[in-house]
Design a protein around this motif. Structure first.
Motif, PDB file in Angstrom:
ATOM      1  N   UNK A 119       0.813  -1.209   0.000  1.00  0.00           N
ATOM      2  CA  UNK A 119       0.000   0.000   0.000  1.00  0.00           C
ATOM      3  C   UNK A 119       0.845   1.256   0.000  1.00  0.00           C
ATOM      4  N   UNK A 120       1.896   1.272   0.812  1.00  0.00           N
ATOM      5  CA  UNK A 120       2.786   2.432   0.854  1.00  0.00           C
ATOM      6  C   UNK A 120       3.532   2.615  -0.462  1.00  0.00           C
ATOM      7  N   UNK A 121       3.914   1.490  -1.083  1.00  0.00           N
ATOM      8  CA  UNK A 121       4.604   1.567  -2.376  1.00  0.00           C
ATOM      9  C   UNK A 121       3.698   2.183  -3.430  1.00  0.00           C
ATOM     10  N   UNK A 122       2.427   1.779  -3.437  1.00  0.00           N
ATOM     11  CA  UNK A 122       1.479   2.348  -4.392  1.00  0.00           C
ATOM     12  C   UNK A 122       1.234   3.826  -4.113  1.00  0.00           C
ATOM     13  N   UNK A 123       1.126   4.187  -2.832  1.00  0.00           N
ATOM     14  CA  UNK A 123       0.920   5.591  -2.474  1.00  0.00           C
ATOM     15  C   UNK A 123       2.122   6.445  -2.890  1.00  0.00           C
ATOM     16  N   UNK A 183       2.229   9.532  -5.555  1.00  0.00           N
ATOM     17  CA  UNK A 183       2.799  10.834  -5.219  1.00  0.00           C
ATOM     18  C   UNK A 183       3.890  11.220  -6.207  1.00  0.00           C
ATOM     19  N   UNK A 184       4.717  10.267  -6.576  1.00  0.00           N
ATOM     20  CA  UNK A 184       5.781  10.535  -7.539  1.00  0.00           C
ATOM     21  C   UNK A 184       5.199  10.972  -8.886  1.00  0.00           C
ATOM     22  N   UNK A 185       4.135  10.289  -9.329  1.00  0.00           N
ATOM     23  CA  UNK A 185       3.503  10.650 -10.596  1.00  0.00           C
ATOM     24  C   UNK A 185       2.944  12.064 -10.547  1.00  0.00           C
TER      25      UNK A 185
END
Length: 327
Positions: free
Chosen positions: A14-18, A22-24
């Motif tokens: 979940x944190x990786x997807x978040x 954010x990066x995008x």
């Protein structure tokens, strides 16, 4: 109930997807405005006996690119540039047009106007005069344009440190104000005496810098006091993802896609950049609007601190006593 051994992988995913989202968003926020730079209703003056013809020609060549105003003569055109009513002027003369620019207002627009005038005259070189030049040690405005991000990041960092390390809301506010004073003095000393990025009065530039720090650091710390740590993230993301890329520090608000250029000017970074230009290069011309905007943000920051102080008082043990805004 989910087993503890299952929580860590799911949380990590979940944190990786978040973080990816954010990066995008950050890539879009920083790259999109600069990739769509183009003149959009850029204030421009035409003067001289062929002013009407020049205005029609410009409108036909680049519809909607310029907000063209006619002036009686070259002296009136120069006054418009000095008062920040226009970014440049094209003056018709019996020997052909010549260009007057104000590179201090926007080196990029000055370059574009020079190229445009050259296209209008064909093969004949067009004389170009810089009525309000950028600092000679920073003729392209590169150094000036890079000032916005450090001010924003340091303002956010100061607010986070004040919030995490100082329990009292009152003393957080004192810390923000002290940071603004010391930061304004030190940053101006560096930008003027070492880097030679900003001419003008040291004390005036230091005052603008201090005001910019108060608006950024004060708003972020005020949000932290009023709504907790989530407020820190809200303020930081607003100034980083919107305020910085829309500040037009390296271009001009009229070169950004609209309404984003206008939105950027009501956020502290954009208003601060405009105020810096007015105070440093134009003797304060057209400084009222950005000054009001920064003043309003500063007042909002104080209100947030007041809300945070009341919130803190209500949750504090009866034995604690702090002056004014307390925790």
């Amino acid at each position: 109930m989910m087993e503890p051994s299952m929580k860590s992988p799911i949380r990590a995913l979940g944190l990786a997807l978040a973080a990816t989202a954010l990066q995008a968003v950050m890539v879009i926020a920083f790259a999109w405005p600069s990739s769509h730079i183009a003149p959009r209703d850029v204030p421009l003056v035409v003067a001289g006996p062929q002013a009407s013809t020049l205005a029609r020609t410009l409108e036909q060549r680049q519809p909607g690119a310029f907000d063209i105003k006619q002036r009686a003569d070259e002296a009136a055109a120069r006054r418009a540039l000095a008062d920040r009513k226009a970014y440049g002027a094209i003056v018709s003369t019996p020997t052909g047009p010549h260009v007057i620019v104000a590179s201090a207002a926007s080196p990029l627009i000055s370059q574009q106007l020079t190229q445009l005038a050259q296209q209008l005259s064909g093969a004949k070189p067009v004389p170009v005069q810089d009525a309000v030049a950028a600092d000679p040690d920073d003729p392209r405005g590169t150094g000036f344009g890079t000032m916005a991000l450090p001010l924003i990041m340091s303002g956010i960092a100061g607010a986070v440190l004040m919030t995490l390390l100082i329990r009292s809301v009152f003393w957080r506010l004192v810390g923000v104000l002290a940071f603004a004073v010391f930061g304004g003095l030190a940053t101006t000393l560096i930008s003027q005496n070492w880097l030679s990025l900003l001419p003008g009065s040291y004390w005036e530039i230091a005052g603008v810098t201090a005001l910019a720090i108060v608006t950024v650091s004060g708003t972020v710390a005020g949000l932290g006091a009023a709504i907790g740590r989530a407020g820190l993230g809200l303020g930081a993301l607003t100034f980083l993802l919107l305020g910085n890329p829309l500040s037009a520090a390296t271009s001009a608000p009229e070169l950004l896609p609209q309404p984003w250029g206008e939105i950027g000017q009501v956020l502290p970074p954009g208003a601060a950049v405009t105020l810096f230009r007015s105070v440093a290069f134009f003797d304060g011309a057209n400084a009222t609007t950005p000054l009001i905007i920064l003043g309003a943000w500063s007042a909002a920051a104080l209100l947030l601190f007041a809300i945070g102080g009341l919130r803190s008082v209500r949750g504090a043990p009866a034995r604690e006593h702090e002056p004014a805004l307390v925790s």
